[in-house]
Design a protein around this motif. Structure first.
Motif: not given
Ligand code: ZN
Length: 224
Positions: A196-203, A99-120
């Motif tokens: 939400p922005r404030e939740e990202i900030e807390k994480l 899956y990460a390599t799929t984004f690598a081939v699409a030249h797309m960064p993984l920059d959506s803050y959607i999951l707490p563990e990944a933000v953290y």
């Protein structure tokens, strides 16, 4: 951890990478820093699923073999560039998780803050411009990103993650791939909600407080 234990851990992590489908055939490589002039590396041309401790080779900071019967990974120069630029790096993992390599081939960064563990634990993951595998150009291409990130997708290639130790480096690959998988699937659904922005900030504040060490793009605004 002594060198024998480190070699066993490299074999164990290699098996996990292979079993999880993060590498095909002989792909991927792992290195661990022993000290400033000694690094353990997986060998070239051997599946990560079938490593044995005696296959792990020791090289110096120039990539010259110090100990071992097996030829070091062809990507060792990329790993050594990371260690040269990042004194906090204790281990580097390179893989081709689908899956990460799929984004690598699409030249797309993984920059959506959607999951707490990944933000953290990871934050946004940049795309590093393409360079041929096993070249100095690939190693040099990482430099602009190394001071702010611990995880990277390499255009049309795969992933690199850095950790203070091997478990931390490998877990970043797992978190990166899991985040890429969920990001891919929500694109199929066509609907997504970022935290939400404030939740990202807390994480980010919590992550900085509890998990010092390593780099995280979200820490840029705080003191390192
Ligand atoms: Zn590769």
């Amino acid at each position: 951890m002594n060198e024998k234990e480190l070699k066993e851990l490299i074999c164990d992590i290699g098996r996990r990478m292979y079993t999880n489908g993060f590498v095909a055939a002989n792909d991927g490589n792992i290195t661990v820093k022993v000290n400033e002039s000694e690094y353990l590396t997986t060998p070239t041309g051997i599946s990560k699923g079938y490593l044995r401790p005696e296959m792990i080779t020791k090289v110096n900071e120039k990539g010259e073999v110090l100990e071992g019967e097996y030829k070091p990974s062809s990507e060792v120069k990329v790993h050594l560039r990371v260690y040269a630029e990042r004194e906090d790096a204790g281990a580097v993992v390179h893989a081709h998780p689908p899956y990460a390599t799929t984004f690598a081939v699409a030249h797309m960064p993984l920059d959506s803050y959607i999951l707490p563990e990944a933000v953290y634990g990871l934050g946004a993951v940049p795309v590093v411009p393409y360079a041929q595998p096993s070249t100095q150009a690939l190693a040099d291409g990482l430099i602009p990103y190394l001071q702010d990130y611990d995880a990277f997708v390499l255009e049309n290639h795969g992933t690199v993650t850095i950790g203070q130790d091997l478990i931390k480096a490998y877990y970043k690959t797992e978190t990166l791939e899991y985040n890429a998988k969920i990001t891919y699937m929500i694109k199929l659904l066509g609907v997504s909600h970022e935290l939400p922005r404030e939740e990202i900030e807390k994480l980010l504040i919590s992550s900085k407080k509890n998990n010092p060490g390593g780099r995280h793009p979200g820490y840029v605004k705080y003191d390192r």
